[in-house]
Enzyme design. Sequence first.
Site, short mmCIF file in Angstrom:
data_model
loop_
_atom_site.label_atom_id
_atom_site.label_comp_id
_atom_site.label_asym_id
_atom_site.label_seq_id
_atom_site.Cartn_x
_atom_site.Cartn_y
_atom_site.Cartn_z
CB THR A 60 0.79 5.66 -1.64
OG1 THR A 60 1.60 5.74 -0.91
CG2 THR A 60 -0.31 5.46 -0.90
CB VAL A 97 -0.93 -0.37 1.11
CG1 VAL A 97 -2.03 1.63 1.08
CG2 VAL A 97 -2.02 -1.00 1.03
CE1 TYR A 98 5.35 5.58 2.63
CE2 TYR A 98 7.58 4.18 1.40
CZ TYR A 98 6.82 5.43 2.26
OH TYR A 98 7.77 6.64 1.77
N GLY A 99 4.21 1.85 -1.06
CA GLY A 99 4.29 1.51 -2.08
C GLY A 99 3.73 2.46 -3.59
#
Length: 252
Positions: A153, A149-151
């Site tokens: 974004t 999820v972080y990647g």
Amino acid sequence: MSGARSIVITGGTRGLGLGLARSLVALGHRVTVCGTDPDRVAAAEAELGVPALVADVTDRARVQDLWDEAVRRHGRVDIWVNNAGISHHRLPLWRLPAGEARAVVEVNLLGTVNGCAVAAAGMAGQGGGHIWNMEGLGSDGRTVPGLGVYGATKRAVTYLTGALAKEAPDGVTAGLLSPGMVVTDLLTYGYSEAERERAGRIFAILADPVEVVAPWLAERLVSRARNGAHVRRLTAAKIAYRFAKAPFVRRP
């Protein structure tokens, strides 16, 4: 750009954002910052002597307040840095709690969208300015298990910046800042002790403290503010060089 500039930094009360604010103030620039923790906001204002607001970047009205305060105090905003960002626990997508996933998407992506929208509109009205967005793990398409999820974004922010560079109003430019690995709580957030120990070997080679990265980045975010600019601290060549020298160099 030359001379003192009015610069806004979101997420500027801790980590790299605070380091950038310190470095820019030391260079003589007029800085405005925001954060979500009232105590950190007050501490940044007291230390740096700059306007500091409690503002959640997921709320566009509060981002607009940040712009308005910077203009009220400094007359205009020359450079806007969308630095605010959070990470999540290192978990597969299907195990990551919905609320945690939503928060990361909202801060990292929606927060950047809000910053870009407010800054672009304001800069169009004043005759120009530059917007920087912050890259991170995932921006280049590389995937890391547990940080999907972080990647995602950060990958989206890279696309968003390219689009903004093409569609921004006349006089408004946009670019990307890629600080590389920076030793902050964001870097190791969500790691177990065993994972942190394994990752620590890589961090020892590639990661640099805020006190090293911030001055380097601060100078370039002013001097290289042009449309489509991409400022990278940790290039492929530098990575290869550090690994080659790692057996012979003791890094702090």
